[in-house]
Design a protein around this motif. Structure first.
Motif, PDB file in Angstrom:
ATOM      1  N   VAL A  67       0.837  -1.199   0.000  1.00 39.45           N
ATOM      2  CA  VAL A  67       0.000   0.000   0.000  1.00 39.45           C
ATOM      3  C   VAL A  67       0.880   1.260   0.000  1.00 39.45           C
ATOM      4  O   VAL A  67       0.639   2.194  -0.771  1.00 39.45           O
ATOM      5  CB  VAL A  67      -0.979  -0.010   1.197  1.00 39.45           C
ATOM      6  CG1 VAL A  67      -1.634   1.345   1.407  1.00 39.45           C
ATOM      7  CG2 VAL A  67      -2.035  -1.088   0.993  1.00 39.45           C
ATOM      8  N   VAL A  68       1.898   1.286   0.829  1.00 32.68           N
ATOM      9  CA  VAL A  68       2.797   2.439   0.868  1.00 32.68           C
ATOM     10  C   VAL A  68       3.544   2.574  -0.457  1.00 32.68           C
ATOM     11  O   VAL A  68       3.680   3.680  -0.999  1.00 32.68           O
ATOM     12  CB  VAL A  68       3.776   2.338   2.067  1.00 32.68           C
ATOM     13  CG1 VAL A  68       4.872   3.389   1.977  1.00 32.68           C
ATOM     14  CG2 VAL A  68       2.999   2.477   3.376  1.00 32.68           C
ATOM     15  N   LYS A  69       3.998   1.455  -1.008  1.00 33.18           N
ATOM     16  CA  LYS A  69       4.694   1.483  -2.297  1.00 33.18           C
ATOM     17  C   LYS A  69       3.759   2.027  -3.396  1.00 33.18           C
ATOM     18  O   LYS A  69       4.177   2.848  -4.214  1.00 33.18           O
ATOM     19  CB  LYS A  69       5.186   0.077  -2.658  1.00 33.18           C
ATOM     20  CG  LYS A  69       6.048   0.037  -3.913  1.00 33.18           C
ATOM     21  CD  LYS A  69       6.819  -1.262  -4.052  1.00 33.18           C
ATOM     22  CE  LYS A  69       5.914  -2.383  -4.468  1.00 33.18           C
ATOM     23  NZ  LYS A  69       6.621  -3.630  -4.762  1.00 33.18           N
ATOM     24  N   TYR A  70       2.505   1.604  -3.379  1.00 37.76           N
ATOM     25  CA  TYR A  70       1.541   2.079  -4.373  1.00 37.76           C
ATOM     26  C   TYR A  70       1.306   3.591  -4.228  1.00 37.76           C
ATOM     27  O   TYR A  70       1.281   4.315  -5.228  1.00 37.76           O
ATOM     28  CB  TYR A  70       0.214   1.321  -4.252  1.00 37.76           C
ATOM     29  CG  TYR A  70      -0.779   1.695  -5.318  1.00 37.76           C
ATOM     30  CD1 TYR A  70      -0.583   1.297  -6.634  1.00 37.76           C
ATOM     31  CD2 TYR A  70      -1.909   2.450  -5.014  1.00 37.76           C
ATOM     32  CE1 TYR A  70      -1.487   1.642  -7.630  1.00 37.76           C
ATOM     33  CE2 TYR A  70      -2.812   2.804  -5.993  1.00 37.76           C
ATOM     34  CZ  TYR A  70      -2.595   2.393  -7.304  1.00 37.76           C
ATOM     35  OH  TYR A  70      -3.489   2.740  -8.285  1.00 37.76           O
ATOM     36  N   CYS A  71       1.148   4.052  -3.002  1.00 41.44           N
ATOM     37  CA  CYS A  71       0.982   5.495  -2.769  1.00 41.44           C
ATOM     38  C   CYS A  71       2.182   6.266  -3.308  1.00 41.44           C
ATOM     39  O   CYS A  71       2.025   7.318  -3.931  1.00 41.44           O
ATOM     40  CB  CYS A  71       0.798   5.790  -1.280  1.00 41.44           C
ATOM     41  SG  CYS A  71      -0.778   5.260  -0.615  1.00 41.44           S
ATOM     42  N   ASP A  72       3.379   5.735  -3.090  1.00 41.04           N
ATOM     43  CA  ASP A  72       4.584   6.382  -3.582  1.00 41.04           C
ATOM     44  C   ASP A  72       4.603   6.398  -5.111  1.00 41.04           C
ATOM     45  O   ASP A  72       4.917   7.415  -5.729  1.00 41.04           O
ATOM     46  CB  ASP A  72       5.817   5.676  -3.016  1.00 41.04           C
ATOM     47  CG  ASP A  72       7.105   6.417  -3.307  1.00 41.04           C
ATOM     48  OD1 ASP A  72       7.142   7.657  -3.123  1.00 41.04           O
ATOM     49  OD2 ASP A  72       8.074   5.767  -3.724  1.00 41.04           O
ATOM     50  N   GLU A  73       4.256   5.276  -5.725  1.00 38.54           N
ATOM     51  CA  GLU A  73       4.204   5.198  -7.194  1.00 38.54           C
ATOM     52  C   GLU A  73       3.191   6.185  -7.781  1.00 38.54           C
ATOM     53  O   GLU A  73       3.369   6.686  -8.890  1.00 38.54           O
ATOM     54  CB  GLU A  73       3.839   3.776  -7.638  1.00 38.54           C
ATOM     55  CG  GLU A  73       4.927   2.758  -7.399  1.00 38.54           C
ATOM     56  CD  GLU A  73       4.444   1.325  -7.550  1.00 38.54           C
ATOM     57  OE1 GLU A  73       3.245   1.099  -7.839  1.00 38.54           O
ATOM     58  OE2 GLU A  73       5.278   0.414  -7.374  1.00 38.54           O
ATOM     59  N   GLU A  74       2.116   6.440  -7.038  1.00 36.27           N
ATOM     60  CA  GLU A  74       1.073   7.363  -7.484  1.00 36.27           C
ATOM     61  C   GLU A  74       1.364   8.808  -7.070  1.00 36.27           C
ATOM     62  O   GLU A  74       0.495   9.661  -7.111  1.00 36.27           O
ATOM     63  CB  GLU A  74      -0.283   6.918  -6.921  1.00 36.27           C
ATOM     64  CG  GLU A  74      -0.773   5.596  -7.481  1.00 36.27           C
ATOM     65  CD  GLU A  74      -1.021   5.662  -8.981  1.00 36.27           C
ATOM     66  OE1 GLU A  74      -1.707   6.599  -9.437  1.00 36.27           O
ATOM     67  OE2 GLU A  74      -0.517   4.762  -9.698  1.00 36.27           O
ATOM     68  N   ASN A  75       2.613   9.045  -6.635  1.00 37.40           N
ATOM     69  CA  ASN A  75       3.069  10.382  -6.216  1.00 37.40           C
ATOM     70  C   ASN A  75       2.302  10.902  -5.008  1.00 37.40           C
ATOM     71  O   ASN A  75       2.020  12.099  -4.908  1.00 37.40           O
ATOM     72  CB  ASN A  75       2.997  11.384  -7.376  1.00 37.40           C
ATOM     73  CG  ASN A  75       3.910  10.980  -8.506  1.00 37.40           C
ATOM     74  OD1 ASN A  75       5.076  10.666  -8.282  1.00 37.40           O
ATOM     75  ND2 ASN A  75       3.380  10.947  -9.716  1.00 37.40           N
ATOM     76  N   GLY A  76       1.984  10.004  -4.094  1.00 42.55           N
ATOM     77  CA  GLY A  76       1.332  10.407  -2.857  1.00 42.55           C
ATOM     78  C   GLY A  76       2.271  11.222  -1.982  1.00 42.55           C
ATOM     79  O   GLY A  76       3.491  11.094  -2.079  1.00 42.55           O
ATOM     80  N   TRP A  77       1.696  12.060  -1.180  1.00 42.01           N
ATOM     81  CA  TRP A  77       2.465  12.873  -0.240  1.00 42.01           C
ATOM     82  C   TRP A  77       2.248  12.283   1.143  1.00 42.01           C
ATOM     83  O   TRP A  77       1.112  12.050   1.562  1.00 42.01           O
ATOM     84  CB  TRP A  77       1.971  14.320  -0.302  1.00 42.01           C
ATOM     85  CG  TRP A  77       2.666  15.251   0.629  1.00 42.01           C
ATOM     86  CD1 TRP A  77       3.912  15.776   0.479  1.00 42.01           C
ATOM     87  CD2 TRP A  77       2.153  15.772   1.860  1.00 42.01           C
ATOM     88  NE1 TRP A  77       4.209  16.600   1.547  1.00 42.01           N
ATOM     89  CE2 TRP A  77       3.135  16.616   2.407  1.00 42.01           C
ATOM     90  CE3 TRP A  77       0.960  15.616   2.557  1.00 42.01           C
ATOM     91  CZ2 TRP A  77       2.974  17.281   3.598  1.00 42.01           C
ATOM     92  CZ3 TRP A  77       0.790  16.277   3.746  1.00 42.01           C
ATOM     93  CH2 TRP A  77       1.787  17.108   4.264  1.00 42.01           C
ATOM     94  N   PHE A  78       3.323  11.995   1.862  1.00 44.91           N
ATOM     95  CA  PHE A  78       3.251  11.363   3.169  1.00 44.91           C
ATOM     96  C   PHE A  78       3.522  12.383   4.259  1.00 44.91           C
ATOM     97  O   PHE A  78       4.400  13.234   4.107  1.00 44.91           O
ATOM     98  CB  PHE A  78       4.288  10.235   3.269  1.00 44.91           C
ATOM     99  CG  PHE A  78       4.068   9.113   2.307  1.00 44.91           C
ATOM    100  CD1 PHE A  78       3.361   7.990   2.699  1.00 44.91           C
ATOM    101  CD2 PHE A  78       4.546   9.178   1.005  1.00 44.91           C
ATOM    102  CE1 PHE A  78       3.143   6.942   1.810  1.00 44.91           C
ATOM    103  CE2 PHE A  78       4.335   8.140   0.114  1.00 44.91           C
ATOM    104  CZ  PHE A  78       3.633   7.015   0.515  1.00 44.91           C
ATOM    105  N   GLY A  79       2.790  12.276   5.350  1.00 43.02           N
ATOM    106  CA  GLY A  79       3.023  13.161   6.473  1.00 43.02           C
ATOM    107  C   GLY A  79       2.323  12.659   7.709  1.00 43.02           C
ATOM    108  O   GLY A  79       1.499  11.747   7.657  1.00 43.02           O
ATOM    109  N   THR A  80       2.645  13.274   8.825  1.00 41.90           N
ATOM    110  CA  THR A  80       1.930  12.984  10.066  1.00 41.90           C
ATOM    111  C   THR A  80       0.546  13.632   9.981  1.00 41.90           C
ATOM    112  O   THR A  80       0.279  14.448   9.092  1.00 41.90           O
ATOM    113  CB  THR A  80       2.677  13.560  11.283  1.00 41.90           C
ATOM    114  OG1 THR A  80       2.680  14.994  11.167  1.00 41.90           O
ATOM    115  CG2 THR A  80       4.103  13.033  11.372  1.00 41.90           C
ATOM    116  N   ILE A  81      -0.300  13.312  10.922  1.00 39.24           N
ATOM    117  CA  ILE A  81      -1.627  13.919  10.932  1.00 39.24           C
ATOM    118  C   ILE A  81      -1.516  15.433  11.088  1.00 39.24           C
ATOM    119  O   ILE A  81      -2.217  16.187  10.414  1.00 39.24           O
ATOM    120  CB  ILE A  81      -2.511  13.293  12.041  1.00 39.24           C
ATOM    121  CG1 ILE A  81      -2.794  11.830  11.691  1.00 39.24           C
ATOM    122  CG2 ILE A  81      -3.806  14.062  12.219  1.00 39.24           C
ATOM    123  CD1 ILE A  81      -3.437  11.589  10.334  1.00 39.24           C
ATOM    124  N   SER A  82      -0.614  15.894  11.934  1.00 36.18           N
ATOM    125  CA  SER A  82      -0.464  17.348  12.079  1.00 36.18           C
ATOM    126  C   SER A  82       0.116  17.965  10.801  1.00 36.18           C
ATOM    127  O   SER A  82      -0.301  19.062  10.407  1.00 36.18           O
ATOM    128  CB  SER A  82       0.374  17.711  13.306  1.00 36.18           C
ATOM    129  OG  SER A  82       1.644  17.133  13.251  1.00 36.18           O
TER     130      SER A  82
END
Length: 184
Positions: A136-151
């Motif tokens: 799931v994380v790899k897919y988000c990365d492939e789809e150019n997802g932006w990762f961050g904490t809730i804040s």
């Protein structure tokens, strides 16, 4: 002093900084009470509004929204809902495909996918739960997802030049769409 405020102050002392986001354990959340208690304790962001036994859009949206003074970042995907034996209990491949479907739907509308993955179940790379998390994380990365904490996500969302709806406004929009011959 409330119990929540006392716990927050203890956590802030251990961290050496102020905490500003929260998720209630077991997703124990009463929308008419919990956000007020969280806000009074000094939290700004919450990500409790999700399902224990399902995945998807409990609030009907993937957009963060105001719930009293709190910015609620809806919980979309949880490990236990996908994989626990008393919930969906999906095989790895199906769990990954369902997560990808939700991610694609959220991406199409410019929303936020929040994940809840419990660290105590991800103890080994051979573990099925870890496999799903990794894919799931790899897919988000492939789809150019932006990762961050809730804040991080909350601060980013508030900085965007767009309307942040309240829960009441979202409910009215949903009711109108459902009662309309031509939904939104």
């Amino acid at each position: 002093m409330s119990v929540l405020l006392a716990q927050k102050e203890m956590l802030d002392g251990v961290l050496g900084q102020k905490s500003c986001s929260v998720r209630q354990h077991y997703l124990a959340f009463n929308p008419s009470v919990t956000p007020s208690l969280q806000s009074e304790a000094g939290f700004s962001y919450d990500t409790t509004f999700g399902f224990n036994k399902f995945v998807g859009f409990r609030a009907g949206t993937s957009y963060p929204f105001k719930l009293n003074d709190m910015l609620e970042i809806p919980l979309i995907i949880q490990d236990g809902a996908l994989l626990k034996s008393n919930n969906f209990h999906l095989p790895v491949k199906q769990a990954i495909e369902l997560a990808k479907l939700l991610i694609d739907n959220v991406k199409n509308v410019g929303g936020v996918v929040s994940l809840l993955w419990h660290p105590n179940v991800n103890t080994s790379k051979s573990d099925e739960w870890f496999q799903v998390f990794e894919e799931v994380v790899k897919y988000c990365d492939e789809e150019n997802g932006w990762f961050g904490t809730i804040s991080d996500i909350g601060q980013h969302w508030e900085a965007l030049d767009r309307k942040i709806f309240s829960f009441e406004e979202l409910s009215l929009i949903s009711q109108r769409a459902l009662s309309s011959k031509y939904p939104l």
